[in-house]
Design an enzyme around this catalytic site. Structure first.
Site, PDB file in Angstrom:
ATOM      1  N   GLU A 163       0.971  -1.092   0.031  1.00  0.00           N
ATOM      2  CA  GLU A 163       0.071   0.140  -0.135  1.00  0.00           C
ATOM      3  C   GLU A 163       0.706   1.151  -0.058  1.00  0.00           C
ATOM      4  O   GLU A 163       1.865   1.428   0.824  1.00  0.00           O
ATOM      5  CB  GLU A 163      -0.889   0.017   1.057  1.00  0.00           C
ATOM      6  CG  GLU A 163      -1.765   1.110   1.408  1.00  0.00           C
ATOM      7  CD  GLU A 163      -2.605   1.254  -0.183  1.00  0.00           C
ATOM      8  OE1 GLU A 163      -3.265   0.341  -0.449  1.00  0.00           O
ATOM      9  OE2 GLU A 163      -2.477   2.376  -0.770  1.00  0.00           O
ATOM     10  N   LYS A 222       8.453  -1.645  -2.431  1.00  0.00           N
ATOM     11  CA  LYS A 222       7.512  -0.906  -1.467  1.00  0.00           C
ATOM     12  C   LYS A 222       8.768  -0.251  -0.356  1.00  0.00           C
ATOM     13  O   LYS A 222       8.786   0.846  -0.200  1.00  0.00           O
ATOM     14  CB  LYS A 222       6.569  -1.828  -0.535  1.00  0.00           C
ATOM     15  CG  LYS A 222       6.161  -1.011   0.649  1.00  0.00           C
ATOM     16  CD  LYS A 222       5.403   0.165   0.277  1.00  0.00           C
ATOM     17  CE  LYS A 222       4.917   0.800   1.525  1.00  0.00           C
ATOM     18  NZ  LYS A 222       4.238   2.024   1.344  1.00  0.00           N
ATOM     19  N   CYS A 278       6.317   4.683   9.114  1.00  0.00           N
ATOM     20  CA  CYS A 278       6.917   4.013   7.940  1.00  0.00           C
ATOM     21  C   CYS A 278       8.233   4.365   7.386  1.00  0.00           C
ATOM     22  O   CYS A 278       9.245   3.340   7.505  1.00  0.00           O
ATOM     23  CB  CYS A 278       5.968   4.085   6.840  1.00  0.00           C
ATOM     24  SG  CYS A 278       4.410   3.537   7.020  1.00  0.00           S
TER      25      CYS A 278
HETATM   26  N1  LIG Z   1       0.322   3.781   8.224  1.00  0.00           N
HETATM   27  C1  LIG Z   1       0.436   3.685   6.792  1.00  0.00           C
HETATM   28  O1  LIG Z   1       0.355   5.128   6.262  1.00  0.00           O
HETATM   29  C2  LIG Z   1       0.720   2.829   6.124  1.00  0.00           C
HETATM   30  C3  LIG Z   1       0.922   3.044   4.703  1.00  0.00           C
HETATM   31  C4  LIG Z   1       1.307   1.782   3.778  1.00  0.00           C
HETATM   32  C5  LIG Z   1       1.636   0.676   4.290  1.00  0.00           C
HETATM   33  N2  LIG Z   1       1.650   0.553   5.792  1.00  0.00           N
HETATM   34  C6  LIG Z   1       1.873  -0.807   6.357  1.00  0.00           C
HETATM   35  O2  LIG Z   1       0.905  -1.607   6.745  1.00  0.00           O
HETATM   36  C7  LIG Z   1       0.691  -2.284   7.651  1.00  0.00           C
HETATM   37  C8  LIG Z   1      -0.201  -1.879   8.625  1.00  0.00           C
HETATM   38  O3  LIG Z   1       0.182  -0.541   9.088  1.00  0.00           O
HETATM   39  P1  LIG Z   1      -1.048   0.189  10.130  1.00  0.00           P
HETATM   40  O4  LIG Z   1      -0.488   1.512  10.078  1.00  0.00           O
HETATM   41  O5  LIG Z   1      -2.378   0.049   9.400  1.00  0.00           O
HETATM   42  O6  LIG Z   1      -0.840  -0.525  11.530  1.00  0.00           O
HETATM   43  P2  LIG Z   1      -2.059  -0.277  12.660  1.00  0.00           P
HETATM   44  O7  LIG Z   1      -1.153  -0.590  13.872  1.00  0.00           O
HETATM   45  O8  LIG Z   1      -2.680   0.938  12.606  1.00  0.00           O
HETATM   46  O9  LIG Z   1      -2.937  -1.582  12.598  1.00  0.00           O
HETATM   47  C9  LIG Z   1      -2.578  -2.867  12.287  1.00  0.00           C
HETATM   48  C10 LIG Z   1      -3.705  -3.817  13.104  1.00  0.00           C
HETATM   49  O10 LIG Z   1      -3.647  -4.964  13.144  1.00  0.00           O
HETATM   50  C11 LIG Z   1      -4.165  -5.633  14.261  1.00  0.00           C
HETATM   51  N3  LIG Z   1      -3.412  -7.006  14.485  1.00  0.00           N
HETATM   52  C12 LIG Z   1      -2.200  -7.387  14.848  1.00  0.00           C
HETATM   53  N4  LIG Z   1      -2.037  -8.702  14.778  1.00  0.00           N
HETATM   54  C13 LIG Z   1      -3.551  -9.122  14.471  1.00  0.00           C
HETATM   55  C14 LIG Z   1      -3.851 -10.548  14.387  1.00  0.00           C
HETATM   56  N5  LIG Z   1      -3.187 -11.462  14.684  1.00  0.00           N
HETATM   57  N6  LIG Z   1      -5.237 -10.630  13.982  1.00  0.00           N
HETATM   58  C15 LIG Z   1      -5.863  -9.573  14.189  1.00  0.00           C
HETATM   59  N7  LIG Z   1      -5.514  -8.270  14.221  1.00  0.00           N
HETATM   60  C16 LIG Z   1      -4.432  -8.082  14.456  1.00  0.00           C
HETATM   61  C17 LIG Z   1      -3.716  -4.578  15.389  1.00  0.00           C
HETATM   62  O11 LIG Z   1      -4.543  -4.783  16.545  1.00  0.00           O
HETATM   63  C18 LIG Z   1      -3.919  -3.377  14.855  1.00  0.00           C
HETATM   64  O12 LIG Z   1      -5.187  -2.911  14.909  1.00  0.00           O
HETATM   65  C19 LIG Z   1       2.433  -2.149   8.198  1.00  0.00           C
HETATM   66  O13 LIG Z   1       3.084  -3.257   7.795  1.00  0.00           O
HETATM   67  C20 LIG Z   1       2.688  -0.656   7.681  1.00  0.00           C
HETATM   68  O14 LIG Z   1       4.196  -0.561   7.454  1.00  0.00           O
HETATM   69  C21 LIG Z   1       1.214   1.544   6.636  1.00  0.00           C
HETATM   70  O1  LIG Z   2       8.771  17.554   1.586  1.00  0.00           O
HETATM   71  C1  LIG Z   2       8.463  16.678   2.598  1.00  0.00           C
HETATM   72  C2  LIG Z   2       7.676  15.548   2.563  1.00  0.00           C
HETATM   73  C3  LIG Z   2       7.344  14.837   3.866  1.00  0.00           C
HETATM   74  N1  LIG Z   2       8.125  15.319   5.122  1.00  0.00           N
HETATM   75  C4  LIG Z   2       7.627  14.586   6.279  1.00  0.00           C
HETATM   76  O2  LIG Z   2       8.002  13.081   5.981  1.00  0.00           O
HETATM   77  C5  LIG Z   2       7.026  12.400   6.830  1.00  0.00           C
HETATM   78  C6  LIG Z   2       6.410  11.442   6.064  1.00  0.00           C
HETATM   79  O3  LIG Z   2       5.501  12.146   5.142  1.00  0.00           O
HETATM   80  P1  LIG Z   2       4.246  11.218   4.018  1.00  0.00           P
HETATM   81  O4  LIG Z   2       5.353  10.540   3.236  1.00  0.00           O
HETATM   82  O5  LIG Z   2       3.587  12.210   3.438  1.00  0.00           O
HETATM   83  O6  LIG Z   2       3.613  10.484   5.111  1.00  0.00           O
HETATM   84  P2  LIG Z   2       3.242   8.916   5.416  1.00  0.00           P
HETATM   85  O7  LIG Z   2       2.071   8.702   5.740  1.00  0.00           O
HETATM   86  O8  LIG Z   2       4.642   8.586   6.146  1.00  0.00           O
HETATM   87  O9  LIG Z   2       3.504   8.226   3.914  1.00  0.00           O
HETATM   88  C7  LIG Z   2       4.787   7.461   3.381  1.00  0.00           C
HETATM   89  O10 LIG Z   2       4.779   6.139   4.187  1.00  0.00           O
HETATM   90  C8  LIG Z   2       3.671   5.364   3.768  1.00  0.00           C
HETATM   91  C9  LIG Z   2       3.865   4.245   4.486  1.00  0.00           C
HETATM   92  O11 LIG Z   2       4.716   3.128   4.099  1.00  0.00           O
HETATM   93  C10 LIG Z   2       3.734   5.209   2.450  1.00  0.00           C
HETATM   94  O12 LIG Z   2       2.657   4.379   1.969  1.00  0.00           O
HETATM   95  C11 LIG Z   2       3.611   6.520   1.571  1.00  0.00           C
HETATM   96  O13 LIG Z   2       3.519   6.382   0.194  1.00  0.00           O
HETATM   97  C12 LIG Z   2       4.683   7.518   1.945  1.00  0.00           C
HETATM   98  O14 LIG Z   2       4.598   8.618   1.473  1.00  0.00           O
HETATM   99  C13 LIG Z   2       6.299  13.408   7.571  1.00  0.00           C
HETATM  100  O15 LIG Z   2       6.781  13.765   8.875  1.00  0.00           O
HETATM  101  C14 LIG Z   2       6.345  14.683   6.896  1.00  0.00           C
HETATM  102  O16 LIG Z   2       6.268  15.876   7.478  1.00  0.00           O
HETATM  103  C15 LIG Z   2       8.790  16.266   5.083  1.00  0.00           C
HETATM  104  O17 LIG Z   2       9.394  16.705   5.823  1.00  0.00           O
HETATM  105  N2  LIG Z   2       9.100  17.030   4.003  1.00  0.00           N
END
Ligand SMILES: NC(=O)c1ccc[n+]([C@@H]2O[C@H](COP(=O)([O-])OP(=O)(O)OC[C@H]3O[C@@H](n4cnc5c(N)ncnc54)[C@H](O)[C@@H]3O)[C@@H](O)[C@H]2O)c1
Ligand SMILES: O=c1ccn([C@@H]2O[C@H](COP(=O)(O)OP(=O)(O)O[C@H]3O[C@H](CO)[C@@H](O)[C@H](O)[C@H]3O)[C@@H](O)[C@H]2O)c(=O)[nH]1
Length: 465
Positions: A163, A222, A278
């Protein structure tokens, strides 16, 4: 060919919740069930009041209220959802390991393994298992071994579908993704599984934006995408320090280089350091993977991105202390913002936590206003660092419901999150309320430095010499 009627997503977090809401909205004929072991989180997803959803994302409440109860369900019965599903997304957390081998570097895959074992135990029909969580390259192999060796003899296809949404813009990113990446086995059944997942996305994503690769390329892409994005932030932050000593202006430099189409103008905003759940985690994981293959130069190259980010946070708190005549002891420092970026209530790895910690170490009193973060969350973030007792943290960190009370009587203001509302504050009124000289440390470069200086403030903006 696969026929997908029911989907289950394990993990109702920042990714599982929004992603499944959009998939359900765009595929009304498919039943989507998001499950989690955290009852409180599921209750919050089921709340009638959209302000009580467990995560804040612009536009999320509207979609959830439209599809929840129609073809989107949130539940804690993980076994049942797995058993009924044709396709299972694993979207659980994969934090940095805090113990044992790889501590502080490797991704902790225990939740992933638990999911794989549960899927193996429960499944009585063939399933497509989709890695939505961010995982080290070759994790699919481990998942497959667990599924094939401990399962009930049913067929599993493993796909990687990382994602790329960013928090604060999750819904927009999901509705208009730059690309959707699907990695699968290079076999006939693998291709059929890829096609089954691609067909869900084709409900709203143009076909040419859906990329198919092998599983390892998808998993590694990723980590690579995040490493490149974070590297840009560290690169511009490194230049910001050079700007400050040379009289250059980092915003002008960013504009000048960003107009080169080969460089591009996004992700060039100098800041107090990147945060979020992340970037750091994924780069540490990349470094660990490179090290474990014996690729030391590769590991060191990417590690610099983190070293630079830590330096940027540290030099910001040091700047506050040195500017305030080398002591902040018992001084009131007001923080505008605690979240790691605007438009989210997520505070994981937020720079504000580390800056507050350094200032509290210097005996400052930190008063914070963030429109979406509670005092309980702020204290939990500080306590997690385990630097001092929780009692001292709660004496030294006070959250406010609005900006003006946080600022009243302060010696200095630090802008740590770029919330739009901070720009529109009544800065003349704020000046009147503060100790003099009144210092502003703009860690996000959102305020008009000249205007503030005209009012009487002494202003430090990251990257302006
Ligand atoms: N947060 C982001 O913006 C983002 C974006 C892209 C990818 N990711 C990736 O996606 C994954 C999830 O991230 P997130 O931010 O959503 O995490 P999160 O901590 O917000 O959510 C994860 C959820 O999974 C649940 N969980 C854990 N083990 C479980 C199990 N065995 N059965 C059922 N539920 C269970 C937890 O209780 C929790 O609510 C991570 O690998 C992260 O790196 C996060
Ligand atoms: O020019 C910039 C852009 C971002 N940031 C900082 O960088 C961090 C991350 O920002 P951003 O990437 O926008 O947010 P995330 O939600 O952490 O998203 C990143 O991490 C996710 C989890 O993997 C990915 O899915 C996304 O594509 C990737 O952008 C934050 O503290 C921002 O303030 C800066 O300081 N300067």
């Amino acid at each position: 060919m696969y026929k997908i009627q029911k989907i289950c997503c394990i993990g109702a977090g920042y990714v599982g919740g929004p992603t499944m809401s959009v998939i359900a909205q765009k595929n009304p004929h498919i039943q989507v069930t998001v499950v989690d072991v955290n009852q409180q989180r599921i209750n919050a997803w089921n709340s009638q009041n959209m302000d009580e959803l467990p995560i804040y994302e612009p536009g999320l409440g509207e979609i959830v209220s439209q599809v929840r109860g129609r073809n989107l369900f949130f539940d804690t019965d993980v076994d049942r959802a797995i058993e009924e599903a044709d396709m299972i997304f694993i979207s659980v957390n994969t934090p940095t390991k805090t113990y044992g081998k790889g501590k502080g570097m490797a991704a902790d895959l225990k939740y992933i393994e638990l999911c794989a074992r549960q899927i193996a135990r429960v499944s009585k029909s063939s399933k497509i298992v989709v890695e939505k969580s961010t995982l080290p390259v070759r994790t699919a192999q481990a998942i497959k071994r667990i599924l094939d060796q401990t399962g009930n003899g049913v067929e599993f296809q493993i796909l990687s579908n990382p994602e790329f949404l960013a928090e604060g813009t999750a819904i927009k990113d999901l509705l208009e993704p730059d690309r959707v990446l699907i990695g699968g086995a290079e076999t006939e059944r693998g291709n059929e599984a890829i096609e089954a997942l691609a067909s869900l996305y084709r409900a709203w994503v143009p076909s040419d934006r859906i990329l198919a690769t092998n599983v390892w390329s998808s998993e590694l892409s990723k980590l690579t995408a995040n490493a490149f994005l974070a590297q840009r932030v560290s690169s511009i932050n490194a230049i910001s320090e050079l700007c400050e000593v040379s009289g250059a202006n980092v915003n002008e430099v960013a504009r000048a280089i960003g107009t080169d189409t080969r460089i591009g103008n996004r992700f060039l905003k100098a800041s107090v350091g990147f945060g979020g759940s992340c970037f750091q985690k994924d780069i540490l994981n990349l470094v660990y993977i490179a090290q474990s293959y014996g690729l030391d130069e590769v590991a060191q190259y990417w590690e610099q991105v983190i070293i630079m980010n830590d330096h940027q946070k540290k030099r910001f708190s040091e700047k506050i202390v040195t500017t305030l005549f080398n002591t902040v002891s018992d001084k009131k420092i007001a923080f505008l913002g605690w979240a790691f970026k605007k438009d989210t209530n997520d505070t994981r790895e937020s720079a504000a936590i580390y800056i507050a910690n350094e200032l509290i170490e210097e005996q400052a009193s930190v008063h914070v206003y963030d429109p979406k973060v509670t005092q309980m969350q702020m204290l939990a973030d500080l306590d997690y660092l385990n630097v001092r007792s929780c009692d001292i943290n709660s004496e030294r960190l006070i959250a406010h419901q609005e900006a003006y009370s946080a600022i009243e009587g302060a010696h200095a203001i630090a802008v740590l999150t770029e919330w739009d509302e901070f720009v529109c504050l009544d800065w003349k009124r704020i000046y009147q309320q503060m100790q003099k000289p009144a210092f502003v440390f703009d860690g996000r470069g959102i305020l008009d430095q000249k205007e503030l200086e005209n009012i009487g403030f002494e202003v430090y903006t990251i990257g302006i010499g």
